[in-house]
Motif scaffolding. Sequence first.
Motif, PDB file in Angstrom:
ATOM      1  N   GLY A   1     -50.526 -57.213  59.685  1.00 26.98           N
ATOM      2  CA  GLY A   1     -50.436 -58.642  59.982  1.00 26.98           C
ATOM      3  C   GLY A   1     -50.766 -59.479  58.765  1.00 26.98           C
ATOM      4  O   GLY A   1     -50.092 -60.470  58.466  1.00 26.98           O
ATOM      5  N   ARG A   2     -51.815 -59.086  58.055  1.00 27.77           N
ATOM      6  CA  ARG A   2     -52.208 -59.845  56.856  1.00 27.77           C
ATOM      7  C   ARG A   2     -51.110 -59.785  55.790  1.00 27.77           C
ATOM      8  O   ARG A   2     -50.815 -60.781  55.131  1.00 27.77           O
TER       9      ARG A   2
ATOM     10  N   GLY B   1     -45.978 -58.467  64.053  1.00 29.04           N
ATOM     11  CA  GLY B   1     -47.382 -58.154  64.350  1.00 29.04           C
ATOM     12  C   GLY B   1     -47.491 -56.713  64.802  1.00 29.04           C
ATOM     13  O   GLY B   1     -46.605 -56.191  65.479  1.00 29.04           O
TER      14      GLY B   1
ATOM     15  N   GLU C   1     -55.655 -60.990  67.543  1.00 28.10           N
ATOM     16  CA  GLU C   1     -55.269 -60.225  66.353  1.00 28.10           C
ATOM     17  C   GLU C   1     -54.075 -60.856  65.646  1.00 28.10           C
ATOM     18  O   GLU C   1     -54.141 -62.004  65.221  1.00 28.10           O
ATOM     19  N   ASP C   2     -52.963 -60.115  65.526  1.00 28.52           N
ATOM     20  CA  ASP C   2     -51.850 -60.596  64.703  1.00 28.52           C
ATOM     21  C   ASP C   2     -51.121 -61.797  65.301  1.00 28.52           C
ATOM     22  O   ASP C   2     -50.251 -62.378  64.639  1.00 28.52           O
TER      23      ASP C   2
ATOM     24  N   ALA D   1     -45.820 -65.374  65.039  1.00 26.69           N
ATOM     25  CA  ALA D   1     -45.799 -63.909  65.034  1.00 26.69           C
ATOM     26  C   ALA D   1     -44.745 -63.431  66.035  1.00 26.69           C
ATOM     27  O   ALA D   1     -44.344 -64.178  66.928  1.00 26.69           O
TER      28      ALA D   1
ATOM     29  N   MET E   1     -57.201 -59.834  61.961  1.00 25.64           N
ATOM     30  CA  MET E   1     -55.818 -59.357  61.963  1.00 25.64           C
ATOM     31  C   MET E   1     -55.746 -57.940  61.409  1.00 25.64           C
ATOM     32  O   MET E   1     -56.661 -57.484  60.719  1.00 25.64           O
TER      33      MET E   1
ATOM     34  N   ALA F   1     -51.066 -64.852  63.126  1.00 26.56           N
ATOM     35  CA  ALA F   1     -50.364 -64.855  61.836  1.00 26.56           C
ATOM     36  C   ALA F   1     -49.727 -66.209  61.528  1.00 26.56           C
ATOM     37  O   ALA F   1     -49.799 -66.696  60.393  1.00 26.56           O
TER      38      ALA F   1
END
Lengths: 474, 156
Positions: B133-134, B120, B20-21, B67, B129, B24
């Motif tokens: 996060g985006r 994150g 996921e994040d 992140a 994400m 980043a």
Amino acid sequence: MSQRIVIDPVTRIEGHAKISIQLDDQGQVEGARFHVTEFRGFEKFCLGRPFWEMPGITARICGICPISHILGSAKAGDAILAVKVSEQANKLRRLMNLGQYVQSHALSFFHLSAPDFLLGWDSDPASRNVFGLIKANPDLARKGIRLRQFGQEIISLLGGSKIHPAWAVPGGVRGPLTTEGIDWIKDRLPEANETAELALTLFKGMMGKFKAETQIFGNFPSLFMSLVGPDGEWEHHDGGLRFVDAAGNILADHVAAADYQTVIGEAVEPWSYLKFPYFKLMGYPAGGYRVGPLARLNCAEHMQTPRAERELQEFKSLSSGSVNNTFLYHYARLVEIIAALDAIERLVDDPDILSDMVRADAGVNNLRGVGITEAPRGTLFHDYTVNRDGLLEHVNLIVSTGQNNLAMNRTVEQIAKHYVHGEKIEEGMLNRVEAGIRCYDPCLSCSTHAIGQMPMEVSLLAANGSVLDTVARG
Amino acid sequence: MQAGSAAPILVIGCGNAIREDDAAGLCAVEAVEALAPAGVQCLVRHQLLPELAEPISQSRAVVFVDARADRLDQPVIVEPLASDPTGAGLGHFGGGGSLLALAEALYGHAPPAWLVTIPGASFGFNTEMTDAGRAGVHEAVRRTLELLAELAAAQP
């Protein structure tokens, strides 16, 4: 009153483990256990997934040796498809595995163990790390980093990334090497060879200094297992399984992947999440065996190139049978870097690695497939059972660290018996216990690669659980 | 030994694309690469490995983008990064500070460095994400490009 010393955690990133040392009424070491207290669960949560996904999923088991899982999984997939991968694809897979040997063994020797060798187990933990190594021998440190980079780059040139390349697949590989990649490897090979020979010469020169460690760090008779080629040659990806005993006698030979359960059983203990594989004909725990560089050199009769063959025979001359000293895993690792570099040199001159005929297409033709490969730290098994749609119904993974489990326990016990006396816990003793584990370069190695800063607490416990003494650092 | 004015500014994005994040830093640097001024070299890595010390030593500045899982209540942070010669966290992989120290010790030069951290919200097993996060990636790209413009303008 019996007492127990606990080293917990022996951990940083990849795994979580602890060591407990049991003392008897006289304060002498009675036994030791290396506990793995982390549960990963890959064999369970992969059930129901398509076997095609397994190279990508199982690569995530480890960020250090994902290539081994990718290759082992792809080989299990080959068996389910019932295809024989092309020679070209197999050579490319072998090249990637060799790149992994170079990077993994270089990391183990130069980054993680050399500070102990060059600075000493009793040196200040604050400086017994790569920066201490740089102060002591900056050229060696620099060369070591570049040797590891060489291996990493081979993986990246083939797979497109260094860590988790989704490149080897059931049926072959996704693509060949490029001419630019071959040129890069050829350009860097002489430097890699020079560094490998430098390290090997350095280690051989220090052997006299390590007489005590060679005798105390896990020096005991045991069985050894690895893949070997058809003529008993050193093998890292193909071939069949061989078991040898401490005297060098062959107990089982050329066992095919699909038949591994005829020779290997798996025991469990309530105090560890690691399984305890053993040689079935001798039962558990007498059939405990070691895998990895030391085992591969003990099982192999010869190497494929003159330089590697010279090094193998010199290594074998250390004993009339198998070399039983765990400390000499470090030596074996360096011999394998030489063998890997020689094999890489041969492969980059082979036009097959530019071929694009590298992948066989097929459907599910077998409901079970077993893939075996030699990871840098030992033999790796992927055993899958699928339904007719290719969805996984059963997964069994046997990793090198598990196979060395019994030996790691014996190693810790042997070191503790020599260095632990009474209730006082010395820093040098802790370092040596960890160094004994580090010889195996286990997948939990992030935990045991103590570079002077590892968070560690050692407690001396009475039989009733009360803490008699505690040493903490990090 | 100083890297010359022709030496690149190095931007290194670090993270795990399936957590996921944690992705980043990777996403931000991939975007920065498309928009960066001349003289900027971008790398994305799963981990910060010791072999990065060599290209770091050959750079006139380095920017790490990653992140972070703490200080989630704060926005994207851009801060100078100091060398960490203690050896802490340098085994199979290391932190940016450790790599700066390694570059100095092995190659005689550690350039000025910055760390761009992106908060994150979640680090589970997913290739997508979170919205937070985006948003952090967009902000990190903007702030990193600003920093790169300043560094380029300060070129001797």
